[in-house]
Motif scaffolding. Structure first.
Motif, short mmCIF file in Angstrom:
data_model
loop_
_atom_site.label_atom_id
_atom_site.label_comp_id
_atom_site.label_asym_id
_atom_site.label_seq_id
_atom_site.Cartn_x
_atom_site.Cartn_y
_atom_site.Cartn_z
N LEU A 35 54.61 26.27 -16.52
CA LEU A 35 53.96 24.97 -16.47
C LEU A 35 54.69 24.09 -15.48
CD1 LEU A 35 52.02 22.75 -17.53
CD2 LEU A 35 53.77 22.25 -19.26
N ILE A 36 53.93 23.47 -14.59
CA ILE A 36 54.49 22.45 -13.70
C ILE A 36 53.78 21.16 -14.03
CG2 ILE A 36 54.95 21.72 -11.33
CD1 ILE A 36 54.73 24.65 -10.50
N LYS A 37 54.51 20.18 -14.53
CA LYS A 37 53.94 18.91 -14.95
C LYS A 37 53.41 18.13 -13.75
CE LYS A 37 57.11 18.61 -18.82
NZ LYS A 37 58.19 17.84 -19.45
N ALA A 38 52.56 17.14 -14.03
CA ALA A 38 52.01 16.28 -12.98
C ALA A 38 53.15 15.62 -12.20
CB ALA A 38 51.11 15.21 -13.60
N ASN A 39 52.98 15.52 -10.89
CA ASN A 39 53.99 14.90 -10.00
C ASN A 39 55.37 15.52 -10.14
OD1 ASN A 39 52.41 13.01 -8.62
ND2 ASN A 39 52.53 11.59 -10.33
N ASP A 40 55.42 16.83 -10.34
CA ASP A 40 56.69 17.50 -10.51
C ASP A 40 56.72 18.75 -9.64
OD1 ASP A 40 59.24 17.90 -11.51
OD2 ASP A 40 58.60 18.49 -13.53
N GLU A 41 57.88 19.35 -9.54
CA GLU A 41 58.02 20.61 -8.81
C GLU A 41 59.01 21.49 -9.55
OE1 GLU A 41 61.40 19.61 -5.49
OE2 GLU A 41 59.33 19.20 -4.96
N ARG A 42 58.87 22.81 -9.30
CA ARG A 42 59.80 23.77 -9.91
C ARG A 42 60.27 24.73 -8.84
NH1 ARG A 42 58.61 25.92 -15.76
NH2 ARG A 42 60.67 26.75 -15.31
N GLU A 43 61.47 25.21 -9.04
CA GLU A 43 62.11 26.17 -8.14
C GLU A 43 62.05 27.54 -8.80
OE1 GLU A 43 66.63 26.32 -7.34
OE2 GLU A 43 65.79 24.81 -5.98
N PHE A 44 61.70 28.55 -8.00
CA PHE A 44 61.60 29.91 -8.52
C PHE A 44 62.49 30.84 -7.71
CE2 PHE A 44 57.76 27.70 -9.59
CZ PHE A 44 57.63 27.98 -10.94
N GLY A 45 63.38 31.51 -8.39
CA GLY A 45 64.31 32.44 -7.76
C GLY A 45 64.93 33.32 -8.83
N GLU A 46 66.17 33.69 -8.63
CA GLU A 46 66.87 34.62 -9.50
C GLU A 46 66.79 34.23 -10.99
OE1 GLU A 46 68.78 37.95 -10.61
OE2 GLU A 46 68.49 37.50 -8.50
N TRP A 47 67.08 33.00 -11.31
CA TRP A 47 67.13 32.59 -12.72
C TRP A 47 65.75 32.54 -13.36
CZ3 TRP A 47 71.23 28.16 -13.38
CH2 TRP A 47 72.47 28.67 -13.02
N GLN A 48 64.74 32.16 -12.59
CA GLN A 48 63.40 31.97 -13.16
C GLN A 48 62.57 33.26 -13.17
OE1 GLN A 48 64.64 30.14 -10.57
NE2 GLN A 48 65.21 28.33 -11.72
N ILE A 49 62.64 34.05 -12.10
CA ILE A 49 61.77 35.22 -12.00
C ILE A 49 62.54 36.52 -11.74
CG2 ILE A 49 59.71 33.92 -11.35
CD1 ILE A 49 60.21 34.73 -8.45
N GLY A 50 63.85 36.46 -11.81
CA GLY A 50 64.66 37.68 -11.73
C GLY A 50 65.06 38.13 -10.34
N ALA A 51 64.63 37.41 -9.30
CA ALA A 51 65.00 37.80 -7.94
C ALA A 51 64.74 36.65 -6.98
CB ALA A 51 64.20 39.02 -7.50
N ASN A 52 65.58 36.55 -5.97
CA ASN A 52 65.35 35.59 -4.90
C ASN A 52 64.42 36.22 -3.87
OD1 ASN A 52 66.94 33.52 -5.94
ND2 ASN A 52 68.77 34.27 -4.95
N PHE A 53 64.00 35.44 -2.89
CA PHE A 53 63.10 35.91 -1.84
C PHE A 53 63.90 36.21 -0.58
CE2 PHE A 53 60.52 33.58 -4.76
CZ PHE A 53 59.32 34.27 -4.80
N PHE A 54 63.52 37.30 0.10
CA PHE A 54 64.20 37.70 1.33
C PHE A 54 63.19 37.82 2.46
CE2 PHE A 54 66.89 39.02 -2.12
CZ PHE A 54 68.15 38.63 -1.69
N SER A 55 63.67 37.74 3.67
CA SER A 55 62.83 37.77 4.85
C SER A 55 61.87 38.96 4.82
CB SER A 55 63.70 37.83 6.11
OG SER A 55 62.90 37.62 7.25
#
Length: 85
Positions: A35-55
């Protein structure tokens, strides 16, 4: 970065929260719903989805109730994004 990058998703609605799911092409896996609340933002990486993004990584973000998908490609520390038609 050596550790990869994170994806930041912003909800620009002033009134309504959204539920998002992130799909990553290289693994064929999807995240849990967030869930992303109104007027908000979330970061997704290792802690949230188990992996960071790579090139070179690609995928899309699905917003519950929306017919459109937001596609992304992570390249050289930056994201390119576009919507499907």
């Amino acid at each position: 970065e050596n550790n990869g990058g994170v994806l930041i998703i912003a909800n620009l609605s002033a009134q309504k929260g959204v539920i998002v799911t992130i799909y990553r092409d290289e693994t064929g896996r999807e995240s849990q719903e967030f869930l992303i609340k109104a007027n908000d933002e979330r970061e997704f990486g290792e802690w949230q989805i188990g992996a960071n993004f790579f090139s070179g990584q690609t995928g899309h973000v699905n917003v519950e109730g929306s017919q459109r998908k937001l596609y992304f490609k992570f390249e050289n520390g930056k994201y390119k994004t576009w919507f499907d038609d």
